[in-house]
Write an enzyme that holds these catalytic residues in place. Structure first.
Site, PDB file in Angstrom:
ATOM      1  N   HIS A   1       0.869  -1.182   0.000  1.00  0.00           N
ATOM      2  CA  HIS A   1       0.000   0.000   0.000  1.00  0.00           C
ATOM      3  C   HIS A   1       0.901   1.225   0.000  1.00  0.00           C
ATOM      4  O   HIS A   1       1.702   1.417   0.912  1.00  0.00           O
ATOM      5  CB  HIS A   1      -0.899   0.017   1.233  1.00  0.00           C
ATOM      6  CG  HIS A   1      -1.547   1.356   1.459  1.00  0.00           C
ATOM      7  ND1 HIS A   1      -2.362   1.945   0.514  1.00  0.00           N
ATOM      8  CD2 HIS A   1      -1.481   2.227   2.503  1.00  0.00           C
ATOM      9  CE1 HIS A   1      -2.778   3.113   0.965  1.00  0.00           C
ATOM     10  NE2 HIS A   1      -2.258   3.306   2.174  1.00  0.00           N
TER      11      HIS A   1
ATOM     12  N   ASP B   1       0.996   5.303  -0.228  1.00  0.00           N
ATOM     13  CA  ASP B   1       0.225   6.549  -0.163  1.00  0.00           C
ATOM     14  C   ASP B   1       0.608   7.481  -1.300  1.00  0.00           C
ATOM     15  O   ASP B   1       1.781   7.796  -1.492  1.00  0.00           O
ATOM     16  CB  ASP B   1       0.478   7.257   1.173  1.00  0.00           C
ATOM     17  CG  ASP B   1      -0.266   6.600   2.319  1.00  0.00           C
ATOM     18  OD1 ASP B   1      -1.496   6.489   2.222  1.00  0.00           O
ATOM     19  OD2 ASP B   1       0.390   6.205   3.290  1.00  0.00           O
TER      20      ASP B   1
ATOM     21  N   ASP C   1      -6.440   1.248   4.813  1.00  0.00           N
ATOM     22  CA  ASP C   1      -6.079   2.590   5.290  1.00  0.00           C
ATOM     23  C   ASP C   1      -7.048   3.650   4.779  1.00  0.00           C
ATOM     24  O   ASP C   1      -6.637   4.721   4.306  1.00  0.00           O
ATOM     25  CB  ASP C   1      -4.652   2.918   4.845  1.00  0.00           C
ATOM     26  CG  ASP C   1      -4.027   4.023   5.683  1.00  0.00           C
ATOM     27  OD1 ASP C   1      -4.470   4.203   6.829  1.00  0.00           O
ATOM     28  OD2 ASP C   1      -3.119   4.703   5.196  1.00  0.00           O
TER      29      ASP C   1
END
Length: 210
Positions: free
Chosen positions: A68, A70, A190
Site C-alpha cells: 500500500h 500513499d 487505510d
C-alpha cells in the site's frame, strides 16, 4: 426557567441513549452465549475443549504479497516515488516495483498484488518496451494482479463521491487500455473509516469483494 427545562430534557435524552446502548450490549452478550456454547465470559473459566479430530485437520494459510503506497501523505508524490526525504519517512516506491517485477520474472511460483495506479504508471512508462512486454505477460499469467486499481486508494470518510468515481475511472482506464483487465476486488486498506456511499459505489463498479 427555559434553560433549566432544556437542560433537563437533554439529560433525559442522554439517559435514554445510555440505556439503549447498555441494553444493546447485553443483547449481544446473550446472543454470543446462545450461538456459541464455548463462549466464556471469564478467562479464568475452564478452557474450551478442542473440536474432535481438530488435530488432524489441515489449516490453509493464504499469504498475499502486496503493498500500500500513499499517493501523497507525509511526503509528496515525487518524494515517495524517488525515495528522497528519507528522514521524513522511509519509502522508495520505484524500488518496490523494481524488486517485485525482478522477483516475479525469476520465479514463476510467485504472485504480487498492486493497487495505486498513479505510482504504477510513473514506474511503468519509465521502463523499456521489452520490460513492459514482460510485465504484460505477468499480468496475463495472473502473477501480477491489480486490486482496487484507482489512481490512489481514496479516503472514505470525507471524500466527495464524484472524486471517488473520477479517481477510480482514471486508474481503470489505464488498466483496461494497457492490459485489458479490470480489477474485481475493491481492496481498500487505510481508508480512515468506511462509508455506506463508498460501499454502494464500489458495488456499482462491479467489484466482487472488498
Amino acid at each position: 426557567m427555559s434553560s433549566d427545562m432544556e437542560e433537563s430534557e437533554d439529560k433525559s435524552i442522554e439517559g435514554e441513549t445510555v440505556k439503549r446502548i447498555v441494553a444493546s450490549a447485553r443483547k449481544v452478550e446473550d446472543n454470543k452465549k446462545t450461538a456459541d456454547p464455548s463462549y466464556r465470559k471469564d478467562p479464568k473459566d475452564k478452557p474450551v475443549t478442542p473440536r474432535e479430530h481438530q488435530d488432524k485437520e489441515t489449516l490453509f494459510v493464504h499469504l498475499i504479497a502486496h503493498t500500500h503506497d500513499d499517493v501523497g501523505w507525509i511526503k509528496t508524490i515525487d518524494e515517495y516515488y524517488s525515495g528522497t526525504k528519507q528522514d521524513a519517512q522511509h519509502a522508495t516506491i520505484y524500488l518496490i516495483l523494481d524488486t517485485v517485477i525482478d522477483e516475479l520474472l525469476k520465479d514463476p511460483r510467485r504472485k504480487f498484488t498492486y493497487v495505486e495506479m498513479k505510482f504504477f504508471t510513473m514506474w511503468y512508462w519509465r521502463q523499456t518496451p521489452d520490460l513492459r512486454e514482460k510485465v504484460k505477460k505477468l499480468v496475463k499469467e495472473g502473477r501480477l494482479e491489480f486490486a482496487n486499481g484507482g489512481w490512489s486508494a481514496t479516503d472514505e470518510a470525507c471524500t466527495n463521491y464524484e472524486d471517488i468515481i473520477n479517481n477510480m475511472m482514471k486508474g481503470h482506464q489505464f488498466l483496461k487500455s494497457e492490459f485489458g483487465v479490470v480489477p474485481r476486488v475493491g481492496w481498500h486498506l487505510d481508508a480512515f473509516g468506511h462509508s455506506s456511499t463508498n460501499a454502494r459505489i464500489f458495488s456499482e463498479f462491479g467489484f466482487e469483494a472488498q
